[in-house]
Design a protein around this motif. Structure first.
Motif, PDB file in Angstrom:
ATOM      1  N   THR A  93      -3.944   3.608  -2.028  1.00 32.86           N
ATOM      2  CA  THR A  93      -4.270   2.802  -0.664  1.00 32.86           C
ATOM      3  C   THR A  93      -3.596   3.619   0.515  1.00 32.86           C
ATOM      4  O   THR A  93      -2.330   3.671   0.393  1.00 32.86           O
ATOM      5  CB  THR A  93      -4.147   1.406  -0.915  1.00 32.86           C
ATOM      6  OG1 THR A  93      -2.701   1.283  -1.284  1.00 32.86           O
ATOM      7  CG2 THR A  93      -5.112   0.709  -1.872  1.00 32.86           C
ATOM      8  N   ASN A  94      -4.234   3.314   1.730  1.00 34.12           N
ATOM      9  CA  ASN A  94      -3.409   3.895   3.117  1.00 34.12           C
ATOM     10  C   ASN A  94      -2.612   2.619   3.579  1.00 34.12           C
ATOM     11  O   ASN A  94      -2.865   1.321   3.126  1.00 34.12           O
ATOM     12  CB  ASN A  94      -4.591   4.145   3.963  1.00 34.12           C
ATOM     13  CG  ASN A  94      -5.110   3.005   4.604  1.00 34.12           C
ATOM     14  OD1 ASN A  94      -4.669   2.427   5.429  1.00 34.12           O
ATOM     15  ND2 ASN A  94      -6.303   2.462   4.164  1.00 34.12           N
ATOM     16  N   THR A 126     -10.827  -2.477  -3.496  1.00 39.21           N
ATOM     17  CA  THR A 126     -10.151  -2.779  -4.458  1.00 39.21           C
ATOM     18  C   THR A 126     -10.160  -4.528  -4.471  1.00 39.21           C
ATOM     19  O   THR A 126     -10.369  -5.059  -3.355  1.00 39.21           O
ATOM     20  CB  THR A 126      -8.544  -2.610  -4.207  1.00 39.21           C
ATOM     21  OG1 THR A 126      -7.897  -3.246  -3.134  1.00 39.21           O
ATOM     22  CG2 THR A 126      -8.288  -1.069  -4.269  1.00 39.21           C
ATOM     23  N   SER A 174      -9.753   2.820   1.935  1.00 42.13           N
ATOM     24  CA  SER A 174      -9.007   4.209   1.860  1.00 42.13           C
ATOM     25  C   SER A 174     -10.111   5.045   1.588  1.00 42.13           C
ATOM     26  O   SER A 174     -10.878   4.795   0.685  1.00 42.13           O
ATOM     27  CB  SER A 174      -7.984   3.946   0.822  1.00 42.13           C
ATOM     28  OG  SER A 174      -6.908   2.911   1.186  1.00 42.13           O
ATOM     29  N   ASN A 193      -2.315   0.847  -5.835  1.00 41.25           N
ATOM     30  CA  ASN A 193      -1.846   1.203  -4.459  1.00 41.25           C
ATOM     31  C   ASN A 193      -1.212   2.552  -4.436  1.00 41.25           C
ATOM     32  O   ASN A 193      -0.524   2.971  -3.279  1.00 41.25           O
ATOM     33  CB  ASN A 193      -0.720  -0.021  -4.336  1.00 41.25           C
ATOM     34  CG  ASN A 193      -1.574  -1.094  -3.697  1.00 41.25           C
ATOM     35  OD1 ASN A 193      -2.345  -0.976  -3.054  1.00 41.25           O
ATOM     36  ND2 ASN A 193      -1.238  -2.388  -4.395  1.00 41.25           N
ATOM     37  N   SER A 251      -6.226  10.120  -3.167  1.00 46.15           N
ATOM     38  CA  SER A 251      -6.347   9.889  -1.912  1.00 46.15           C
ATOM     39  C   SER A 251      -5.391  10.952  -1.245  1.00 46.15           C
ATOM     40  O   SER A 251      -4.791  11.599  -2.204  1.00 46.15           O
ATOM     41  CB  SER A 251      -6.036   8.533  -1.454  1.00 46.15           C
ATOM     42  OG  SER A 251      -4.525   8.464  -1.564  1.00 46.15           O
ATOM     43  N   PRO A 257       0.947  -1.175  -0.073  1.00 46.78           N
ATOM     44  CA  PRO A 257      -0.012   0.025   0.030  1.00 46.78           C
ATOM     45  C   PRO A 257       0.850   1.108  -0.131  1.00 46.78           C
ATOM     46  O   PRO A 257       1.947   1.087   0.179  1.00 46.78           O
ATOM     47  CB  PRO A 257      -0.751  -0.158   1.454  1.00 46.78           C
ATOM     48  CG  PRO A 257       0.040  -0.995   2.173  1.00 46.78           C
ATOM     49  CD  PRO A 257       0.735  -1.844   1.432  1.00 46.78           C
ATOM     50  N   TYR A 312      -6.031  -2.603   2.901  1.00 43.89           N
ATOM     51  CA  TYR A 312      -6.352  -2.152   1.569  1.00 43.89           C
ATOM     52  C   TYR A 312      -7.691  -1.651   1.214  1.00 43.89           C
ATOM     53  O   TYR A 312      -7.799  -0.898   0.027  1.00 43.89           O
ATOM     54  CB  TYR A 312      -5.811  -3.367   0.391  1.00 43.89           C
ATOM     55  CG  TYR A 312      -4.616  -3.912   0.474  1.00 43.89           C
ATOM     56  CD1 TYR A 312      -3.629  -3.049  -0.289  1.00 43.89           C
ATOM     57  CD2 TYR A 312      -4.139  -5.078   0.718  1.00 43.89           C
ATOM     58  CE1 TYR A 312      -2.394  -3.459  -0.271  1.00 43.89           C
ATOM     59  CE2 TYR A 312      -2.723  -5.401   0.711  1.00 43.89           C
ATOM     60  CZ  TYR A 312      -2.028  -4.492  -0.019  1.00 43.89           C
ATOM     61  OH  TYR A 312      -0.572  -5.199  -0.041  1.00 43.89           O
ATOM     62  N   ASN A 313      -8.730  -2.233   1.706  1.00 44.96           N
ATOM     63  CA  ASN A 313      -9.908  -2.285   1.297  1.00 44.96           C
ATOM     64  C   ASN A 313     -10.741  -0.991   1.602  1.00 44.96           C
ATOM     65  O   ASN A 313     -11.862  -0.689   1.319  1.00 44.96           O
ATOM     66  CB  ASN A 313     -10.815  -3.289   1.569  1.00 44.96           C
ATOM     67  CG  ASN A 313     -10.824  -4.460   0.466  1.00 44.96           C
ATOM     68  OD1 ASN A 313     -10.796  -4.046  -0.597  1.00 44.96           O
ATOM     69  ND2 ASN A 313     -10.455  -5.716   0.819  1.00 44.96           N
TER      70      ASN A 313
END
Ligand code: MGD
Ligand code: MGD
Ligand code: SF4
Ligand code: MO
Length: 664
Positions: A636-637, A553, A652, A633, A603, A390, A649-650
């Motif tokens: 993603t956080n 994701t 953010s 990615n 993001s 991530p 991953y899911n």
């Protein structure tokens, strides 16, 4: 005709090979002749132009690679390792390696170099399930098999899109449905899997702990739990019961995003069902509370005693073909070998077995920690961390600081290759042989079907070459995978419940071996299962006015992660495009976004450009981008579960804009 096994997902379908023809093996129990688009095109990927065929070297990553010899490349790797403190060396492996590959890499790193910094991409995948099983059952043991769905009355699939990620298992679910199996699908997206559900529950992302707690609480309140089982076999019941007394039910339900009617309909089906399997994968594991989600789910099976009997149990669906084998060998930094830890007794046993005194007693760095640890040498094998970790801008900054990055890959075009100093060419599926364990403990053999490309080496051999160059010739003198597997089998005897030593290497491709078949009890010291009270602590990144969407994701059916093997011009498999973003019509309308339009998703960490797919299959205020978009990615956080160190991953927080708005 040669029998082999598919090297993609954890289902592990049996294949039959005749020159230039690959089909499903009708006699193989898991798939009975069926295969998906990926399995059937394994052969095509061997022949692509993007194969890495020779060792490559360069002094710094701004220069082009030069072809080098194996001797020179291995010498450079080994001499650098010799000059490097062992805690500055890392091995970053993959759930796609064969058991023999893991064994050699693990023996070399932990046993002979003396570093426990050896971990795999399973950290980003199954780590939460590993910790969940260990805490509740006493070991990382999957207590139910895929074929059990034919004995079950109810299958609950949560955070799992089997229609795309475990395709042949999904076909079997459809078959079981014809025999009466009921299916509940819990997912914030109305996935292809949801299409076959008897009940579909559009949970709000992150609501799973609340959902399973609501179920457990109701089972207790209505005395629908299995009292004799709880009394005889479980720890932690009174605490759980007391905690639930004070649970804020309305708030919990609200966090699931479900209505009381939806929950009641599910609950009624649940208590009517005699035999229940709950299967899950990344929708739960990949979370800042991944372990707690696993525990909340497993609690329901413990309370009802629906475990260790046919047609029942918590079934973690492992993603990669041999992540299970890696876990069995002990290829994670948080375990030593064969499910043993770093306690004195285990270290003594393993040291004696490997005839070494180098084993360190500290857990090593996880895959999600390695790039932040100022390593001097990082050896990456069969995986692409620059793509898959991530917060990619951070990953790229960190990997650039590592003086020697060695990439072992069968293909040239990974994202990590841009940051490697040395590339070593591995022999891919079809050009090598070895063992893998699928998601339900079935051990089988991949066969060599064609000659190995002239300069390519099997992964185990590459690690053995490094070991020999480091001077460990006696401990690394294996002639073939069989010799490695047999040493590993001896080692499994160090663990009281592993019966892998009973498998026979030569017979495995004809007849798979299922280990742990006789285990029908908890593997804790007191042989009791552990209930845990967990609650949704809302630790994921919060949406805000600026970033009002939750990004999900995941997979699409015909692509395998980065697509080095599946995104080929010659495979006409792409039933979905590589790059798209699902958005709900309400949101699209508000933002003036049309279907098929280019959009920008951002993001706090990065921005990518993608194409809007306007669809009701996603909840409002959520987006879905498939991981076949290699850039996903950047968004993603990098929050991690505190116990499994698996990424979130899911969940953010992102914003979405029309591309032309940006330009104005
Ligand atoms: N075709 C294909 N198959 C694969 C792979 C591949 O690359 N391509 N990869 C393999 C690997 S390594 C893995 S790990 C597996 C993964 O297998 P899956 O986990 O089944 O695959 P994902 O697409 O990641 O699906 C996760 C699902 O969880 C949902 N979800 C997201 N957040 C939540 C949540 O908070 N709660 C719930 N209940 N659901 C949520 C998502 O909408 C998504 O449908 O697939 C394996 N199989
Ligand atoms: N946003 C987001 N990120 C994710 C995920 C997600 O759901 N969302 N999922 C995570 C999960 S569950 C996983 S498993 C990872 C997967 O991420 P990766 O493991 O990075 O993805 P792959 O494309 O499978 O990488 C496998 C690599 O091995 C190479 N290879 C193929 N055959 C061989 C061989 O025989 N030997 C060697 N040495 N190399 C070979 C391939 O060319 C490829 O580069 O991604 C993680 N990252
Ligand atoms: S379901 Fe999985 S194991 Fe079976 S053919 Fe497809 S990718 Fe291979
Ligand atoms: Mo995975």
């Amino acid at each position: 005709m040669i029998k082999s096994v598919c090297g993609y997902c954890g289902v592990g379908c049996g294949l039959e090979y005749e020159p230039n023809k690959l089909i499903g093996d009708i006699a193989y129990p898991t798939n009975e002749g069926k295969v998906c688009s990926k399995g059937v095109s394994e052969l095509i990927s061997i022949e692509t132009e993007t194969r890495l065929l020779r060792p490559q070297i360069r002094q710094n990553i701004n220069e082009p690679f030069q072809t080098t010899s194996w001797d020179e490349a291995i010498e450079r790797v080994a001499s650098t390792i010799k000059q490097t403190p062992k805690d500055k060396i890392g091995f970053y492996l993959s759930g796609q390696l064969l058991t023999e590959d893991y064994y050699i890499a693990n023996k070399l790193a932990k046993g002979f170099i003396g570093t426990n910094n050896i971990d795999t991409n399973s950290r980003t995948c199954m780590a939460s399930a590993v910790v969940g099983y260990k805490k509740s059952l006493g070991a990382d043991f999957v207590p139910v098999r895929m074929e059990d769905i034919f004995k079950a009355n109810l299958l609950i699939l949560t955070g799992a899109n089997t229609a795309e990620a475990h395709v042949v298992f999904h076909n079997n679910i459809k078959k079981a449905k014809k025999q009466g199996l009921k299916v509940v699908v819990i997912d914030p997206r109305f996935t292809d899997t949801a299409k076959i559900a008897d009940i579909y529950l559009p949970i709000k992302a992150g609501g799973d702990i609340d959902f399973f707690n609501l179920l457990s609480k109701r089972l207790i309140d209505e005395e629908q739990y299995n009292k004799p089982f709880v009394k005889k076999y479980l720890n932690g019941f009174e605490l759980l019961k007391n905690k639930f007394k004070r649970a804020a039910v309305t708030k919990m339900l609200k966090r699931t995003g479900l209505t009381q009617e939806q929950f009641d309909e599910f609950y009624n089906l649940y208590i009517e069902s005699e035999n229940i399997i709950t299967a899950w994968t990344m929708g739960l594991n990949q979370s800042v509370q991944g372990v707690d989600k696993n525990l909340a789910l497993i609690n329901t099976h413990l309370l009802t005693g629906k475990i260790f009997k046919e047609g029942n149990g918590p079934l973690s669906l492992t993603g990669q073909p041999n992540a299970m084998g890696g876990r069995e060998v002990g290829g994670l930094s948080t375990m030593l070998a064969v499910h043993l830890g770093f306690d004195r007794e285990s270290i003594d046993k393993v040291s004696k077995f490997w005839k070494t005194d180098k084993i360190d007693n500290q857990v090593g760095l996880t895959a999600t920690q390695m790039l932040d640890a100022n390593l001097d040498v990082l050896i990456i094998c069969h995986t692409d961390p620059v793509y898959h970790l991530p917060n990619r801008h951070h990953t790229q900054r960190q990997i650039k600081n590592i003086p020697l990055v060695v990439e072992i890959n069968a293909y040239q075009n990974s994202e990590t290759s841009h940051y490697a100093h040395i590339q070593l060419p591995a022999a891919p599926w079809g050009e090598k042989e070895g063992i893998q364990t699928n998601l339900d403990r079935t051990i089988t053999k991949q066969e060599k079907l064609t000659r190995t490309s002239i300069e390519c080496r099997a992964d185990w051999m590459i690690f053995q070459l490094i070991a020999q160059e480091l001077g460990f010739k006696e401990a690394f003198d294996f002639k073939n995978p069989k010799a490695i597997f047999e040493e590993y089998q001896q080692m499994t005897k160090l663990n009281r419940y592993m019966d892998i030593s009973q498998a026979n290497y030569d017979e495995l491709s004809q007849k798979p071996f299922i280990w742990g078949k006789k285990i029908k009890h908890f593997l804790t010291p007191d042989r009791k299962g552990n209930l845990f009270y967990v609650e949704n602590r809302l630790l994921s990144e919060k949406i805000s006015l600026e970033y009002p969407f939750i990004l999900l994701t995941g997979r699409t059916r015909d692509q395998w992660h980065t697509g080095t093997k599946t995104n080929l011009p010659s495979t006409l498999l792409k039933y979905k495009p590589l790059n798209f973003c699902e958005i709900h019509p309400e949101d699209a309308k508000k933002l003036g976004i049309d279907d098929g339009e280019s959009i920008q998703v951002s993001s706090k960490r990065g921005t990518i450009i993608t194409v809007a797919v306007v669809t009701e299959s996603i909840r409002p205020k959520s987006l879905f981008i498939p991981i076949s978009n290699r850039e996903v990615n950047f968004l993603t956080n990098d929050l991690l579960d505190r116990e499994s160190l698996e990424p979130d991953y899911n969940h953010s927080a992102v914003k979405v804009e029309r591309l032309d708005n940006e330009k104005e």
